[in-house]
Scaffold this active site. Structure first.
Site, PDB file in Angstrom:
ATOM      1  N   HIS A  42      11.444  16.569 -30.020  1.00  0.00           N
ATOM      2  CA  HIS A  42      10.651  17.702 -30.231  1.00  0.00           C
ATOM      3  C   HIS A  42      10.879  18.566 -31.510  1.00  0.00           C
ATOM      4  O   HIS A  42      10.156  19.265 -31.877  1.00  0.00           O
ATOM      5  CB  HIS A  42      10.245  18.433 -28.997  1.00  0.00           C
ATOM      6  N   ALA A  43      12.203  18.823 -31.676  1.00  0.00           N
ATOM      7  CA  ALA A  43      12.805  19.485 -32.620  1.00  0.00           C
ATOM      8  C   ALA A  43      12.036  19.332 -34.119  1.00  0.00           C
ATOM      9  O   ALA A  43      11.723  18.288 -34.445  1.00  0.00           O
ATOM     10  CB  ALA A  43      14.238  19.373 -32.897  1.00  0.00           C
TER      11      ALA A  43
END
Length: 390
Positions: free
Chosen positions: A132-133
């Site tokens: 998700h980063a």
């Protein structure tokens, strides 16, 4: 044995710890490593560590100002005020955050390097898969996107086609964003529908930027999807796309949070179906990528019941010594679980749903079935862009 295999591991990755009330409990990593040992898999897979990713490597995906913000929050967690997604409920700052996040990223980059250079045919980093980063911010329990960094490193080393397949219950949004404009990377994500789950992205219509049309693929599954539907969705989309793309390396993310016991999502997938898809990914790597396979962990918040068993299956498959589902779990590990968590550990490496069946897409689909509707939406959105029939 399917070829040389590496397990990327450094005990310090268990320092990726957002605190006692956070669902991403690092005990899931420690218990997985212990279960790998309990089954004696270290005899069939080389356990190696890699250096933390340096700033130049992190900049392959992440903006410099974000890296500096992570370092600042790592040095003084109290200074994190939500800027760059740091200091939030999902991503609270903690001392040493930069160092351990860079270490996890380094293991995935090291896995990619080992596979590309031929030091290993398969490489696993179950501490990774932090998908998700974003280039400029933390998101969804993820500080640095090790999966995207592994793909970016492969491109830097000369790879011309890399396929990334993500079967975490959440959309692999950060990896998709990193390569949205790059036709050299095919990103495929199977996930719970964005209407019902974070990060509310991953619609079938998200297919890549101009010049990279059809390079992003999203299968948005209805809440409640179980084994048969989940495995059917995988086989109705992934093999055909991999066959068309013919990657030089296959990178896969195996979040265990699709499981019916996971507390943060709404699919109903068993350990046995997870194992079936892990095996399918292994086979696709051999069929289309000369066996080059980088396998990562990801989400998974049933930290005793599910995660260690799922990722131990993954390691065993990569090592060329798959564990039969009915295998009894060694008592030594079960005792370790109770000592660490005061929870009773599962008895076997199965949920009792093996073998897992699925119907081939070529056999036809039911237009009234929500799962088949989801698969067809993806095929209609992507396949014409790739010159394939939906």
């Amino acid at each position: 044995m399917s070829g040389r295999a590496q397990l990327m591991w450094d005990e310090a990755v268990t320092g990726y710890d957002f605190g006692p009330d956070h669902p991403m409990d690092p005990v899931r990593l420690a218990l997985t490593r212990k279960l790998v040992d309990a089954f004696g898999l270290e005899k069939d897979i080389e356990v190696v560590g890699a250096k933390p990713a340096g700033d130049s490597t992190l900049r392959l995906v992440h903006r410099e100002d974000y890296i500096e913000a992570v370092k600042a929050a790592s040095a003084d967690p109290r200074s994190a005020d939500g800027a760059y997604g740091l200091g939030t409920v999902d991503d609270p700052a903690f001392a040493g955050m930069h160092e351990v996040s860079a270490l996890i990223a380094g293991q995935s980059v090291g896995a990619a390097e080992a596979v590309w250079r031929g030091d290993a045919l398969h490489a696993v980093n179950f501490a990774g898969g932090l998908h998700h980063a974003m280039p400029g911010g933390a998101s969804g329990f993820c500080i640095y996107n090790d999966a995207a960094l592994a793909v970016a490193r492969l491109l830097e080393l000369g790879a011309e086609r890399v396929a990334y397949v993500d079967v975490d219950v959440h959309h692999g949004d950060g990896v998709q964003a990193a390569f949205w404009e790059d036709p050299r990377v095919l990103t495929v994500s199977l996930h719970e529908h964005p209407r019902t789950l974070f990060p509310q992205t991953g619609w079938p219509q998200e297919t890549g930027a101009e010049g990279a049309e059809g390079s992003a693929v999203n299968v948005a599954l209805p809440a409640g999807t179980g084994d048969t539907g989940w495995v059917r969705a995988f086989h109705s989309v992934v093999p055909e796309l991999i066959a068309d793309f013919r990657p030089q390396v296959l990178v896969t993310q195996h979040g265990a949070d699709t499981h019916f016991e996971d507390p943060l999502a709404h699919l109903a997938v068993s350990l046995d179906a997870q194992r079936a898809v892990q095996m399918a990914c292994h086979d696709l790597a051999h069929e289309y990528a000369e066996g080059r396979w980088v396998a990562l962990g990801g989400g998974g918040y049933a930290v005793v019941e599910v995660v260690p068993r799922s990722w131990t299956h993954l390691v065993a498959i990569a090592a060329g010594r798959p564990i039969e589902p009915e295998t009894v779990i060694p008592e030594s590990w079960r005792s370790e679980v109770f000592a660490r968590t005061r929870q009773l550990a599962p008895m076997r490496m199965t949920d009792g749903r093996w073998p897992v069946g699925h119907a081939d897409w070529d056999a036809g689909y039911d237009p009234a079935d929500r799962l088949d509707q989801a698969v067809l939406a993806t095929r209609k959105a992507v396949y014409p862009l790739r010159g394939l029939l939906p």
